[in-house]
Design a protein around this motif. Structure first.
Motif, PDB file in Angstrom:
ATOM      1  N   GLU A   1       0.828  -1.210   0.000  1.00 42.58           N
ATOM      2  CA  GLU A   1       0.000   0.000   0.000  1.00 42.58           C
ATOM      3  C   GLU A   1       0.860   1.258   0.000  1.00 42.58           C
ATOM      4  O   GLU A   1       0.562   2.232  -0.679  1.00 42.58           O
ATOM      5  CB  GLU A   1      -0.963   0.004   1.194  1.00 42.58           C
ATOM      6  CG  GLU A   1      -2.085  -1.022   1.073  1.00 42.58           C
ATOM      7  CD  GLU A   1      -1.622  -2.480   1.253  1.00 42.58           C
ATOM      8  OE1 GLU A   1      -0.554  -2.721   1.864  1.00 42.58           O
ATOM      9  OE2 GLU A   1      -2.326  -3.369   0.758  1.00 42.58           O
ATOM     10  N   ASP A   2       1.940   1.252   0.755  1.00 45.26           N
ATOM     11  CA  ASP A   2       2.845   2.396   0.796  1.00 45.26           C
ATOM     12  C   ASP A   2       3.578   2.543  -0.540  1.00 45.26           C
ATOM     13  O   ASP A   2       3.734   3.659  -1.050  1.00 45.26           O
ATOM     14  CB  ASP A   2       3.839   2.248   1.949  1.00 45.26           C
ATOM     15  CG  ASP A   2       4.564   3.538   2.258  1.00 45.26           C
ATOM     16  OD1 ASP A   2       3.927   4.616   2.242  1.00 45.26           O
ATOM     17  OD2 ASP A   2       5.783   3.481   2.520  1.00 45.26           O
TER      18      ASP A   2
ATOM     19  N   ARG B   1       1.215   4.105  -2.995  1.00 42.03           N
ATOM     20  CA  ARG B   1       1.080   5.544  -2.732  1.00 42.03           C
ATOM     21  C   ARG B   1       2.263   6.313  -3.310  1.00 42.03           C
ATOM     22  O   ARG B   1       2.088   7.307  -4.027  1.00 42.03           O
ATOM     23  CB  ARG B   1       0.982   5.798  -1.228  1.00 42.03           C
ATOM     24  CG  ARG B   1       0.921   7.285  -0.842  1.00 42.03           C
ATOM     25  CD  ARG B   1       1.038   7.489   0.670  1.00 42.03           C
ATOM     26  NE  ARG B   1       2.276   6.991   1.244  1.00 42.03           N
ATOM     27  CZ  ARG B   1       3.454   7.628   1.183  1.00 42.03           C
ATOM     28  NH1 ARG B   1       3.559   8.779   0.560  1.00 42.03           N
ATOM     29  NH2 ARG B   1       4.533   7.097   1.744  1.00 42.03           N
ATOM     30  N   ILE B   2       3.463   5.844  -3.018  1.00 44.51           N
ATOM     31  CA  ILE B   2       4.670   6.526  -3.491  1.00 44.51           C
ATOM     32  C   ILE B   2       4.724   6.520  -5.021  1.00 44.51           C
ATOM     33  O   ILE B   2       4.983   7.547  -5.650  1.00 44.51           O
ATOM     34  CB  ILE B   2       5.928   5.861  -2.879  1.00 44.51           C
ATOM     35  CG1 ILE B   2       5.952   6.089  -1.366  1.00 44.51           C
ATOM     36  CG2 ILE B   2       7.198   6.388  -3.541  1.00 44.51           C
ATOM     37  CD1 ILE B   2       6.912   5.175  -0.612  1.00 44.51           C
TER      38      ILE B   2
ATOM     39  N   ASP C   1       1.649   8.694  -6.623  1.00 41.81           N
ATOM     40  CA  ASP C   1       1.802  10.123  -6.345  1.00 41.81           C
ATOM     41  C   ASP C   1       3.009  10.706  -7.073  1.00 41.81           C
ATOM     42  O   ASP C   1       2.953  11.827  -7.590  1.00 41.81           O
ATOM     43  CB  ASP C   1       1.917  10.379  -4.843  1.00 41.81           C
ATOM     44  CG  ASP C   1       0.627  10.062  -4.086  1.00 41.81           C
ATOM     45  OD1 ASP C   1      -0.383   9.683  -4.723  1.00 41.81           O
ATOM     46  OD2 ASP C   1       0.647  10.177  -2.841  1.00 41.81           O
TER      47      ASP C   1
ATOM     48  N   ARG D   1      -5.268   3.529  -4.800  1.00 41.09           N
ATOM     49  CA  ARG D   1      -4.554   4.812  -4.787  1.00 41.09           C
ATOM     50  C   ARG D   1      -4.970   5.696  -5.961  1.00 41.09           C
ATOM     51  O   ARG D   1      -4.985   6.922  -5.831  1.00 41.09           O
ATOM     52  CB  ARG D   1      -3.045   4.572  -4.808  1.00 41.09           C
ATOM     53  CG  ARG D   1      -2.261   5.827  -4.562  1.00 41.09           C
ATOM     54  CD  ARG D   1      -2.551   6.341  -3.160  1.00 41.09           C
ATOM     55  NE  ARG D   1      -2.015   7.673  -2.958  1.00 41.09           N
ATOM     56  CZ  ARG D   1      -2.085   8.328  -1.826  1.00 41.09           C
ATOM     57  NH1 ARG D   1      -2.656   7.776  -0.777  1.00 41.09           N
ATOM     58  NH2 ARG D   1      -1.588   9.527  -1.719  1.00 41.09           N
TER      59      ARG D   1
END
Length: 168
Positions: A130-131, A134-135, A138, A166
């Motif tokens: 999930e992280d 996001r990275i 984005d 995301r």
């Protein structure tokens, strides 16, 4: 820029450039790296060896990117980038973001219009999905690039869902 998601194998993608989640040696390995070297054939390894002999004697630094031929893949180039190993809650996201920015910078230098990315650092480098999504999303959304389509090629349903969430 259009961002798309595909569940599948990055080595099967038709794009101007495929991004390889490489190890710093540039000489192949497991996961995406091994698959790209196996399917792309010996021309990729030959160019990687030449890069090691000239510019990257100590290997490609984390967060940087460099291009080679795509060999037998359905692309013109492979852009190799080295993701960071996740070290726990204090892991700095910047090197992972840099992988995406630098890969797009190299794509722009090459004139690539379509670029296919894997979920960098989410395999043996253990970045939480999930992280990582996001990275990745984005960073790509914020990038100044001439690339017309970024395609995230995600190996399994879990990765696909994390990236889809995301993008929503």
């Amino acid at each position: 820029m259009k961002i798309t998601l595909v569940r599948g194998d990055i080595t099967e993608q038709h794009a101007d450039a495929l991004v390889n989640a490489a190890n710093s040696s540039l000489l192949g390995g497991g996961g995406v790296d091994g698959a790209i070297h196996r399917k792309g054939g010996p021309d990729i390894l030959a160019e990687c060896r030449a890069l090691r002999a000239s510019r990257f004697g100590r290997g490609l630094p984390t967060g940087q990117a460099v291009a080679t031929t795509a060999g037998r893949l359905h692309a013109r180039w492979v852009i190799h980038t080295v993701g960071p190993v996740h070290q726990g809650a204090d892991s700095d996201p910047e090197p992972l973001a840099s992988c995406y920015r630098e890969s797009l910078r190299v794509a722009d230098e090459l004139g690539a219009r379509t670029v296919a990315f894997p979920a960098i650092s989410t395999g043996v480098y253990r970045w939480p999905m999930e992280d990582a999504a996001r990275i990745a999303v984005d960073t790509v959304k914020a990038a100044r690039t001439s690339v017309e389509e970024v395609r995230f090629v995600l190996f399994d349903d879990r990765a696909h869902e994390a990236f889809a969430a995301r993008l929503r």
